[in-house]
Design an enzyme around this catalytic site. Structure first.
Site, PDB file in Angstrom:
ATOM      1  N   LYS A 169     -78.260   7.824  -4.750  1.00  0.00           N
ATOM      2  CA  LYS A 169     -78.395   6.366  -4.860  1.00  0.00           C
ATOM      3  C   LYS A 169     -78.658   6.029  -6.328  1.00  0.00           C
ATOM      4  O   LYS A 169     -79.743   6.276  -6.849  1.00  0.00           O
ATOM      5  CB  LYS A 169     -79.546   5.827  -4.007  1.00  0.00           C
ATOM      6  N   GLU A 242     -89.048  13.438 -12.678  1.00  0.00           N
ATOM      7  CA  GLU A 242     -89.126  13.311 -14.138  1.00  0.00           C
ATOM      8  C   GLU A 242     -89.489  11.873 -14.418  1.00  0.00           C
ATOM      9  O   GLU A 242     -88.680  10.969 -14.236  1.00  0.00           O
ATOM     10  CB  GLU A 242     -87.794  13.708 -14.789  1.00  0.00           C
ATOM     11  N   CYS A 276     -86.273   8.639 -21.877  1.00  0.00           N
ATOM     12  CA  CYS A 276     -87.598   9.068 -21.430  1.00  0.00           C
ATOM     13  C   CYS A 276     -88.335   9.842 -22.520  1.00  0.00           C
ATOM     14  O   CYS A 276     -89.522   9.633 -22.747  1.00  0.00           O
ATOM     15  CB  CYS A 276     -87.471   9.926 -20.170  1.00  0.00           C
ATOM     16  N   GLU A 373     -95.710   2.766 -22.707  1.00  0.00           N
ATOM     17  CA  GLU A 373     -94.349   3.201 -23.035  1.00  0.00           C
ATOM     18  C   GLU A 373     -93.471   1.971 -23.230  1.00  0.00           C
ATOM     19  O   GLU A 373     -93.263   1.191 -22.308  1.00  0.00           O
ATOM     20  CB  GLU A 373     -93.787   4.077 -21.914  1.00  0.00           C
TER      21      GLU A 373
END
Length: 469
Positions: A169, A242, A276, A373
């Site tokens: 997905k 992750e 990331c 972040e």
């Protein structure tokens, strides 16, 4: 507006009447529609994967590898059209899109070369003990919007190579290029081995709790990762997560500013900061701070930010409005607290989710721009005087995806890099990865690793076989 692509279930395109809009981030407007799968479509995809699993698991490693290489050939042949689709929905310039697809092809071929070992623990007159690795069953892949083709490849290809079947997905922000990847792959796979579903409104939650799914692999935010972990608990699914990162880099006083500035720039702003493991917090010794900050700001001011349709564009927009609004919010908060913007700092009001490459100084830990972040084209530079203090501040984050040390003294830098609390530590580099080396996060940046034989084994069950003689 482009017509919706079809999901693929059991090797067949499935037309779905309900659709949702896909936004072109360079214009902030819809340019295509995507099928909105229902829980019934998910059930059908999982059932197809379960039916296909016994035969696929029984196929030899060489046969699976040969099919992965054929998929790589198909993606190579389609890369120009795939790059257009990727740029349209993600926003990255065409050269960056082609680079992502090229990396995905390389990862496919590297994954096809992996072979899980059979380990012999004991072999004597009385007993032989072997350790085998077997596929798990059905893997659910939930992919993010920053690298839709590459990260789907990271999820799908090792799962297939290990002998599992997959239901993927993609993010609702960038579903189209992943659907195209699945379509290309299905031409070289048995029906049901690789299936796709797309949609909003809880489809991901239905996947992570589905009793027919044995493992979930997810790349995305830490809060979503926590939800997945909780939802998967009832069926004790295997997980590879992750998650978020707020990677710190420490520049030591002996670093060569001229040499490191362009590298730090590239590792901070690549994909408009939407990576990331991008460099997101830069701690610079006070003796180099001003010089390095100005060099980075000059590079940022000279960069060409624009739509993928412009061949001169080097950096694209933020992918979606929520991320665009977050970056603006963080910049405004830094400005209110005395941050000094050497480049960028505010959107210029043009159409789309464009934010200039931004370098901000006079900031420190405790401010949102440093502690959170950013996942966008904004780099806070923090002045420090004591290396041990900088190391402690770098490690204070709940995240631990990556970190780096920059120095002309490689031995000292390596020693400090090993003290960083993160899954990958670089010296005079950041965010570089390769198919042969494991990659994963420490602390709340994730569970498990990807790539190489370590990543392949995440998709397999260890089985000990004891043979009495």
């Amino acid at each position: 507006m482009d017509e919706a692509q079809s999901v693929i279930i059991d090797g067949e395109k499935v037309a779905i009447a309900e659709t949702f809009e896909v936004i072109d981030p360079a214009r902030g407007e819809p340019f295509a529609r995507c099928p909105a799968a229902t829980p019934a479509h998910l059930d059908a995809a999982v059932a197809a994967a379960r039916r296909a699993f016994p035969a696929w698991a029984a196929a030899s490693l060489d046969e699976r590898a040969e099919r992965l290489n054929r998929i790589a050939d198909a993606v190579e042949a389609d890369k120009e059209a795939l790059a257009v689709l990727l740029s349209s929905e993600q926003g990255k310039p065409r050269a960056s899109a082609l680079g992502e697809i090229g990396a995905a092809i390389g990862w496919m071929r590297a994954t096809a070369a992996l072979r899980p070992p059979v380990e012999v623990i004991q072999d004597d007159d009385k007993l032989r003990i072997e350790v085998h690795r077997k596929p798990l069953g059905v893997v659910a892949s939930i992919t993010p919007w920053n690298h839709p083709v590459l990260i789907a490849t990271w999820h799908i290809m090792p799962a297939l190579m290990a002998g599992n079947c997959v239901v993927v997905k993609p993010s609702s922000f960038t579903p189209l290029s992943t659907l195209r990847l699945v379509e290309l792959a299905n031409a070289h796979l048995p029906p049901g081995v690789l299936n796709s579903v797309t949609g909003e409104g809880g489809l991901g939650r239905a996947m992570t709790g589905h009793p027919g799914i044995d493992k979930v692999v997810f790349t995305g935010s830490t809060p979503t990762g926590r939800n997945i972990m909780s939802n998967a608990a009832n069926t004790l699914k295997r997980l590879t997560l992750e998650l978020g990162g707020n990677d710190a880099a420490i520049v030591l006083p002996d670093a060569d500013v001229d040499a490191i500035a362009p590298v730090i720039f590239a590792k901070s702003f690549g994909n408009s900061g939407q990576t990331c493991a991008a460099l997101k917090r830069l701690y610079v010794h006070e003796s180099l701070h001003d010089a390095l900050a100005e060099k980075l700001a000059a590079l940022a001011r000279a960069a060409r930010v624009g739509p993928a349709s412009d061949p001169e564009s080097q950096f694209g927009p933020l992918q979606n409005k929520a991320q665009f609004d977050l970056v603006r919010e963080l910049a405004d908060d830094a400005r209110a607290q005395g941050g000094k913007f050497l480049a960028g700092g505010a959107a210029n009001g043009e159409k789309g989710y464009f934010f200039p490459l931004t370098v901000v100084t006079e900031v420190s830990d405790g401010m949102r721009i440093v502690d959170e972040e950013q996942f966008g084209p904004i780099l806070p530079i923090i002045r420090y005087s004591d290396v041990e203090d900088a190391l402690a501040r770098a490690n204070a984050s709940e995240n631990g995806l990556g970190g780096s040390i920059w120095s002309s003294d490689i031995k000292r830098a390596e020693a400090l890099a090993r003290r960083l609390d993160c899954g990958t530590a670089w010296v005079n580099d950041h965010s570089s990865i390769s198919p042969a080396a494991p990659f994963g996060g420490a602390k709340q940046s994730g569970i498990g690793v990807e790539f190489g034989h370590w990543g392949l084994e995440e998709y397999m069950q260890v089985q000990t076989v004891r043979i009495a003689r």
